[in-house]
Design an enzyme around this catalytic site. Structure first.
Site, mmCIF file in Angstrom:
data_model
loop_
_atom_site.group_PDB
_atom_site.id
_atom_site.type_symbol
_atom_site.label_atom_id
_atom_site.label_comp_id
_atom_site.label_asym_id
_atom_site.label_seq_id
_atom_site.Cartn_x
_atom_site.Cartn_y
_atom_site.Cartn_z
ATOM 1 N N LYS B 78 39.729 41.225 40.184
ATOM 2 C CA LYS B 78 39.343 41.282 41.596
ATOM 3 C C LYS B 78 37.916 41.811 41.697
ATOM 4 O O LYS B 78 37.557 42.758 40.986
ATOM 5 C CB LYS B 78 40.299 42.193 42.376
ATOM 6 C CG LYS B 78 40.041 42.236 43.890
ATOM 7 C CD LYS B 78 41.060 43.116 44.602
ATOM 8 C CE LYS B 78 40.867 43.107 46.115
ATOM 9 N NZ LYS B 78 41.857 43.956 46.820
ATOM 10 N N SER B 161 44.247 41.926 50.904
ATOM 11 C CA SER B 161 42.924 41.496 50.546
ATOM 12 C C SER B 161 42.828 40.805 49.187
ATOM 13 O O SER B 161 41.887 40.051 48.959
ATOM 14 C CB SER B 161 41.971 42.682 50.554
ATOM 15 O OG SER B 161 42.261 43.592 49.512
ATOM 16 N N SER B 185 47.367 45.411 49.937
ATOM 17 C CA SER B 185 46.503 44.344 49.432
ATOM 18 C C SER B 185 46.923 43.723 48.108
ATOM 19 O O SER B 185 46.345 42.705 47.716
ATOM 20 C CB SER B 185 45.062 44.844 49.311
ATOM 21 O OG SER B 185 44.460 44.880 50.582
#
Lengths: 101, 493
Positions: B78, B161, B185
């Protein structure tokens, strides 16, 4: 303790908060931003109904005090690394617009 | 070797060990998979050459008998984790050209264990969002489309997210991915893509080198295909780090050892306040099915109460923006990040930040600044901190009666790109079931359990006590094996 009574989020408040946050919000955006912030504040106002008498506030989830490191120098001589992502540099310095006349 | 990308991490590790294939072969296959997955827009930066180099080094280590725990496994990272020499944007224009000169602790641990990095995965800007649409690099597309024509005709969000991570794992463009979880997330995107998403106990993983959003809530986590894969990754990612003052100095147990253990006698709490109005029947049905699955596996089902549940989301949307406004003060256009020259220094700050941050990040900075400002601090921030203490007390009381809690992960299946944007609060409601775990610190993970009538995946969430990830993995793997979720999205590499 309930929420203080506040005026509905207005463009003046947006301008004041934006200045505190050092965040440019152009005059033509202020009204829309005031509307959005107002919606968020109206939502969090639900907390008004929660009784918190005598409740100690918490800043985090674990009770233990934050651990502290020994106060020793454990790195250094890395000016190039520190400056590598700076938008503007001169010698070993960050460069900013002139702040002293 | 067309099926190489269909292997989960556990199977891949076995194959590598048995020399059925080399890390280099795996990396080449995945580099091609990443290219093929380009229409999903899951990656912000791909690193195919680095992947080949790391894979060759991995093969050399294995040949020398020095294989690490994740030797040769290709992962996506990420874009919230700082990676040395590889651009790290946090999906923001502010960090478009930011190339860290250091490696985050979690990614360093993964590299030390032998992983191969395929690149940096998109997310909501500064991890603020539940749809990945706030990324400055465009929305990520969910590889699932759904059965009915209404869904099939439009593109769906992968959640957020960690939406690049969830989409890439679901599409088999990576074996697994790192995520971060501040309010759901890792878990919500997993639920929306039929993958497994996990956040450990606050303090289990070091936050050092992760772009900071809300420091009292942020934790590193995983997006994987299976519960075991998540356990394996966490064993590597967890552990004490002197560089994060909130990192816990505790031993890391065998999380994989907990997978597959019996749940006989395990007390599973069902919080009655999580039966919310307006939640589709199929979400509640999936929850009921999950309850039955764990009961059939020998668990004891216990009715529990978390009386302050309704307050969690409002608390979160005071505390998270407050901490974000403080953390994001570092983006000043001077030391790193975007600079837009202004009339003077203050104007330079304001113009740089005004241009570098997208609308959702700006909103949160402004809300955070407001609730921390003189005259409002006690009414908002202090009150939120007090209600947070009440939430912690709720869970403490509930965990007297049960060992884990089972609940839905998300209020519905994946939605269309562009939906839920009429006002900011609509999107915030996506996190209604997930934010509490962050506010009270507990480990939680989402497991896919089935498809809704619209053909889209549904997830259920297991929450455990602080530091009891083993119990979480035990319950999650029991749920996983009972659910036997094997559906795959139509778009796969």
């Amino acid at each position: 303790m309930g929420f203080v009574q506040y005026a509905p989020m207005d463009t003046e408040t947006v301008a004041r908060v934006a200045r505190l946050a050092r965040l440019a919000v152009s005059p033509d955006q202020q009204k829309a931003v005031a509307g959005e912030l107002g919606q968020i504040l109206a939502f969090v106002e639900q907390l008004n109904s929660v009784d918190v008498t005598g409740i100690k506030p918490v800043a985090g989830v674990h009770d233990d005090a934050l651990r502290q490191r020994d106060d020793v120098v454990n790195d250094g001589n890395c000016a190039a690394d520190i400056l590598q992502n700076a938008p503007q540099t001169m010698a070993d310095f960050f460069v900013v617009p002139k702040v002293v006349e | 070797m067309s099926t190489l990308t269909d292997l989960n991490m556990q199977q891949l590790l076995v194959g590598l060990q048995k020399k059925d294939f080399s890390a280099l072969e795996v990396a080449k296959t995945y580099n091609a998979a990443v290219e093929k997955a380009a229409p999903l827009n899951a990656f912000i930066t791909t690193t195919p050459e680095q992947a080949l180099k790391q894979a060759a080094e991995s093969d050399a280590r294995r040949a020398a008998g020095k294989a690490g725990a994740l030797e040769g496994v290709p992962l996506g990272i990420k874009d919230m984790f700082c990676t040395k020499g590889v651009r790290t944007t946090a999906s923001s224009k502010m960090l478009e050209n930011f190339v860290p000169t250091y490696e985050s602790t979690v990614t360093q641990k993964l590299f030390d264990a032998g992983i191969v990095s395929l690149g940096k995965l998109s997310c909501d800007e500064f991890a603020m969002g539940a749809s990945n649409i706030t990324s400055a690099y465009g929305p990520v597309i969910n590889p699932w489309t759904g059965a009915d024509p209404v869904h099939a005709a439009r593109q769906l969000v992968p959640g957020g997210s960690s939406g690049g991570s969830s989409a890439a794992v679901a599409a088999h463009a990576v074996v697994a991915a790192t995520g971060t979880d501040t309010g759901g997330s890792c878990r919500q995107p997993a639920a929306l893509t039929g993958t497994v998403g996990m956040k450990p106990t606050y303090g289990r993983c070091s936050r050092w080198g992760i772009v900071a959003f809300a420091s009292s809530l942020d934790q590193a986590g995983t997006l994987t295909r299976t519960v075991w894969d998540s356990a394996k990754m966490l064993e590597v990612m967890a552990g004490f780090d002197d560089k994060d003052s909130t990192s816990a100095d505790r031993p890391v147990p065998s999380f994989t050892g907990a997978c597959g253990q019996s749940v006989k006698g395990l007390r599973v709490g069902i919080p009655r306040e999580y039966r919310l109005d307006g939640i589709p029947d199929y979400v509640n049905k999936a929850w009921d099915d999950g309850i039955a699955m764990l009961k059939n596996a020998g668990a004891e089902i216990v009715d529990i109460s978390l009386p302050n549940t309704a307050a969690a989301l409002p608390v979160y949307y005071i505390i998270a923006p407050a901490e974000a406004s403080s953390n994001l003060a570092r983006y000043d256009g001077v030391r790193f990040g975007l600079r837009v020259p202004g009339k003077n220094l203050i104007d330079t700050y304001e113009q740089s930040r005004g241009a570098g941050f997208g609308p959702e990040v700006r909103r949160r900075i402004l809300i955070g600044t407001y609730v921390l400002s003189a005259g409002y601090y006690d009414a908002y921030y202090l009150k939120a901190q007090q209600v947070r203490a009440k939430l912690m007390a709720d869970f403490k009381a509930a965990y007297e009666k049960c060992d884990v809690i089972l609940a839905p992960t998300a209020p519905d299946t994946a939605f269309g790109i562009g939906e839920k944007t009429a006002d900011p609060v609509q999107m915030y409601l996506e996190d209604v079931f997930t934010v509490t775990a962050n506010l009270v610190g507990i480990p939680a993970m989402s497991v896919p359990v089935g498809l809704a009538p619209n053909g889209l995946p549904l997830g259920l969430q297991i929450m455990a006590r602080n530091w009891e990830e083993e119990t979480m993995f035990r319950a999650a793997s029991a749920l996983e094996s009972a659910a036997g979720f094997s559906a795959k999205p139509p778009f796969r590499v």
